[in-house]
Write a protein that holds these residues in place. Structure first.
Motif, PDB file in Angstrom:
ATOM      1  N   ALA A  89      -7.907  -0.328  -1.202  1.00 17.45           N
ATOM      2  CA  ALA A  89      -8.053   1.065  -1.615  1.00 17.45           C
ATOM      3  C   ALA A  89      -6.853   1.815  -1.057  1.00 17.45           C
ATOM      4  N   SER A  90      -6.016   2.335  -1.943  1.00 11.80           N
ATOM      5  CA  SER A  90      -4.841   3.073  -1.471  1.00 11.80           C
ATOM      6  C   SER A  90      -4.447   4.099  -2.521  1.00 11.80           C
ATOM      7  N   SER A  91      -4.066   5.275  -2.040  1.00  8.22           N
ATOM      8  CA  SER A  91      -3.755   6.398  -2.915  1.00  8.22           C
ATOM      9  C   SER A  91      -2.633   7.226  -2.302  1.00  8.22           C
ATOM     10  N   PRO A  92      -1.829   7.893  -3.145  1.00  7.61           N
ATOM     11  CA  PRO A  92      -0.858   8.842  -2.599  1.00  7.61           C
ATOM     12  C   PRO A  92      -1.512  10.038  -1.916  1.00  7.61           C
ATOM     13  N   VAL A  93      -2.792  10.321  -2.234  1.00  7.96           N
ATOM     14  CA  VAL A  93      -3.495  11.450  -1.613  1.00  7.96           C
ATOM     15  C   VAL A  93      -3.936  11.033  -0.209  1.00  7.96           C
ATOM     16  N   ILE A  94      -3.409  11.687   0.804  1.00 11.17           N
ATOM     17  CA  ILE A  94      -3.571  11.249   2.187  1.00 11.17           C
ATOM     18  C   ILE A  94      -5.037  11.025   2.558  1.00 11.17           C
ATOM     19  N   ASP A  95      -5.900  11.962   2.225  1.00  9.47           N
ATOM     20  CA  ASP A  95      -7.300  11.903   2.653  1.00  9.47           C
ATOM     21  C   ASP A  95      -8.238  11.864   1.449  1.00  9.47           C
ATOM     22  N   LEU A  96      -7.888  11.062   0.454  1.00 10.03           N
ATOM     23  CA  LEU A  96      -8.619  11.078  -0.823  1.00 10.03           C
ATOM     24  C   LEU A  96     -10.127  10.951  -0.643  1.00 10.03           C
ATOM     25  N   ASN A  97     -10.582   9.998   0.162  1.00 15.46           N
ATOM     26  CA  ASN A  97     -12.028   9.779   0.285  1.00 15.46           C
ATOM     27  C   ASN A  97     -12.757  10.994   0.836  1.00 15.46           C
ATOM     28  N   GLY A  98     -12.055  11.858   1.563  1.00 23.52           N
ATOM     29  CA  GLY A  98     -12.684  13.047   2.125  1.00 23.52           C
ATOM     30  C   GLY A  98     -13.035  14.095   1.089  1.00 23.52           C
ATOM     31  N   TYR A  99     -12.507  13.959  -0.138  1.00 26.11           N
ATOM     32  CA  TYR A  99     -12.787  14.929  -1.195  1.00 26.11           C
ATOM     33  C   TYR A  99     -14.007  14.551  -2.030  1.00 26.11           C
ATOM     34  N   VAL A 139       0.854  -1.188   0.000  1.00 23.70           N
ATOM     35  CA  VAL A 139       0.000   0.000   0.000  1.00 23.70           C
ATOM     36  C   VAL A 139       0.894   1.244   0.000  1.00 23.70           C
ATOM     37  N   PHE A 140       0.284   2.418  -0.209  1.00 27.29           N
ATOM     38  CA  PHE A 140       1.020   3.679  -0.144  1.00 27.29           C
ATOM     39  C   PHE A 140       1.175   4.096   1.318  1.00 27.29           C
ATOM     40  N   ALA A 141       2.310   3.797   1.887  1.00 28.43           N
ATOM     41  CA  ALA A 141       2.561   4.166   3.286  1.00 28.43           C
ATOM     42  C   ALA A 141       2.496   5.682   3.426  1.00 28.43           C
ATOM     43  N   GLY A 142       1.686   6.160   4.352  1.00 29.05           N
ATOM     44  CA  GLY A 142       1.514   7.596   4.548  1.00 29.05           C
ATOM     45  C   GLY A 142       0.396   8.196   3.724  1.00 29.05           C
ATOM     46  N   GLY A 143      -0.128   7.426   2.755  1.00 33.34           N
ATOM     47  CA  GLY A 143      -1.256   7.890   1.961  1.00 33.34           C
ATOM     48  C   GLY A 143      -2.556   7.340   2.497  1.00 33.34           C
ATOM     49  N   PHE A 144      -3.575   7.296   1.631  1.00 35.24           N
ATOM     50  CA  PHE A 144      -4.847   6.700   2.032  1.00 35.24           C
ATOM     51  C   PHE A 144      -4.725   5.187   1.941  1.00 35.24           C
ATOM     52  N   ILE A 145      -5.213   4.492   2.974  1.00 37.77           N
ATOM     53  CA  ILE A 145      -5.159   3.026   3.005  1.00 37.77           C
ATOM     54  C   ILE A 145      -6.463   2.503   3.587  1.00 37.77           C
ATOM     55  N   ALA A 146      -7.113   1.589   2.882  1.00 40.36           N
ATOM     56  CA  ALA A 146      -8.296   0.922   3.430  1.00 40.36           C
ATOM     57  C   ALA A 146      -8.407  -0.465   2.811  1.00 40.36           C
ATOM     58  N   ILE A 147      -9.013  -1.375   3.564  1.00 41.55           N
ATOM     59  CA  ILE A 147      -9.296  -2.704   3.038  1.00 41.55           C
ATOM     60  C   ILE A 147     -10.810  -2.877   2.949  1.00 41.55           C
ATOM     61  N   GLU A 148     -11.241  -3.626   1.924  1.00 44.26           N
ATOM     62  CA  GLU A 148     -12.665  -3.815   1.675  1.00 44.26           C
ATOM     63  C   GLU A 148     -12.915  -5.253   1.211  1.00 44.26           C
ATOM     64  N   PRO A 149     -13.534  -6.084   2.025  1.00 43.09           N
ATOM     65  CA  PRO A 149     -13.930  -7.410   1.540  1.00 43.09           C
ATOM     66  C   PRO A 149     -14.982  -7.268   0.440  1.00 43.09           C
ATOM     67  N   VAL A 193     -15.715   0.163   4.343  1.00 45.78           N
ATOM     68  CA  VAL A 193     -14.405   0.638   3.909  1.00 45.78           C
ATOM     69  C   VAL A 193     -13.603   0.889   5.176  1.00 45.78           C
ATOM     70  N   HIS A 194     -12.618   0.034   5.454  1.00 39.48           N
ATOM     71  CA  HIS A 194     -11.949   0.036   6.748  1.00 39.48           C
ATOM     72  C   HIS A 194     -10.553   0.649   6.604  1.00 39.48           C
ATOM     73  N   GLU A 195     -10.438   1.909   7.031  1.00 40.61           N
ATOM     74  CA  GLU A 195      -9.142   2.580   6.960  1.00 40.61           C
ATOM     75  C   GLU A 195      -8.189   1.990   7.996  1.00 40.61           C
ATOM     76  N   THR A 196      -6.928   1.861   7.601  1.00 42.03           N
ATOM     77  CA  THR A 196      -5.942   1.254   8.486  1.00 42.03           C
ATOM     78  C   THR A 196      -4.559   1.751   8.098  1.00 42.03           C
ATOM     79  N   LEU A 197      -3.502   1.115   8.633  1.00 45.91           N
ATOM     80  CA  LEU A 197      -2.144   1.604   8.474  1.00 45.91           C
ATOM     81  C   LEU A 197      -1.206   0.487   8.033  1.00 45.91           C
ATOM     82  N   VAL A 198      -0.060   0.883   7.487  1.00 39.17           N
ATOM     83  CA  VAL A 198       0.992  -0.085   7.193  1.00 39.17           C
ATOM     84  C   VAL A 198       1.360  -0.826   8.477  1.00 39.17           C
ATOM     85  N   GLY A 199       1.546  -2.126   8.352  1.00 42.37           N
ATOM     86  CA  GLY A 199       1.896  -2.942   9.511  1.00 42.37           C
ATOM     87  C   GLY A 199       0.716  -3.616  10.161  1.00 42.37           C
TER      88      GLY A 199
END
Length: 272
Positions: free
Chosen positions: A149-159, A104-114, A245-251
């Motif tokens: 779901a992962s993007s270089p834009v930190i808070d992409l879904n908020g837009y 995933v893009f560490a530091g960007g937007f990260i979420a997992i979705e079954p 849509v479950h936002e989470t972090l690297v690791g």
């Protein structure tokens, strides 16, 4: 969001900023330009991002438009491409519990979705299918799956949905687990669950997305037809988040279960 249509230069600059950030694995503190006013504008930006990629498209992810924006945007769903380099076919062992890693893009937007992932059984040319007559006959297989779901834009879904659609639907991975035997019947009584860092996040009916997974599949066919896109046989449809849509972090470590059919244990890692 302005009501002024984007100029062709703005569209090109926005697509370049989004696609180059993905290519260079460069995190963006915010959305890098004006947010498209309509989904039509967003898909033009998306088309430019697709043109900038050197990867073939192997399918499409379907996402939801929030209820309060559906009338304004004229749709319940959005579409984004799945590129070949982020399609992951799990082994039987990985589909039934053996741990694996997902970038995933560490530091960007990260979420997992079954998600249920649907595979087409034939080429589908624009305008060749009347989805009102049903789409089940176009299904080759349905898989227990995960969308990253992962993007270089930190808070992409908020837009909002137009920003998400512009950035290829916030798509960074479709993971195919087990093909579900007798899927038409099986998914009607199956539950899907998501656990992150040993905490159960949610459990939901596997076929419980808006109007069911075939509705998402039909949307993919319709939206591609409107955009003049042919779907080759074997194309994938990642049909929508089942448990959320479950936002989470690297690791973080996660477990996604599709009833007794598939258990997928994975850790998110930096894509650099």
């Amino acid at each position: 969001m302005s009501t002024t249509p984007l100029t062709s230069d703005q569209i090109n600059e926005l697509a370049h900023a989004l696609s180059s950030a993905r290519k260079d694995v460069r995190i963006l503190d915010g959305f890098p330009g004006p947010i498209p006013n309509t989904l039509e504008e967003a898909y033009v930006v998306q088309d430019r991002c697709i043109e900038a990629s050197d990867q073939p498209i192997v399918g499409w992810k379907v996402g939801m438009v929030p209820p309060e924006l559906r009338e304004k945007l004229g749709n319940e769903r959005i579409l984004g491409p799945v590129f070949k380099d982020v399609r992951i076919d799990l082994t039987e062992a990985q589909s039934t519990g053996e741990a694996f890693e997902l970038p995933v893009f560490a530091g960007g937007f990260i979420a997992i979705e079954p998600e249920l992932v649907i595979e087409t059984n034939q080429d589908i040319a624009p305008g060749s299918i009347n989805t009102a007559e049903g789409v089940e006959h176009l299904v080759k297989a349905v898989y227990a799956g995960i969308e990253i779901a992962s993007s270089p834009v930190i808070d992409l879904n908020g837009y909002g949905p137009t920003a998400i659609a512009s950035d290829i639907g916030n798509q960074y991975g479709v993971i195919l687990g087990t093909a579900i035997p007798d899927w038409k019947t099986a998914i009607t009584s199956m539950e899907t669950s998501t656990t992150i860092n040993d905490e159960l996040i949610n459990t939901a009916a596997t076929d419980g997305i808006l109007n069911g997974p075939m509705s998402a599949f039909a949307f993919m066919i319709e939206c591609c037809a409107e955009r003049g896109i042919t779907l080759p046989a074997g194309s994938l449809c990642s049909s929508g988040a089942i448990t959320g849509v479950h936002e989470t972090l690297v690791g973080s470590t996660s477990t996604v279960k599709f009833g007794d059919v598939s258990t997928m244990n994975f850790t998110l890692v930096d894509n650099k």
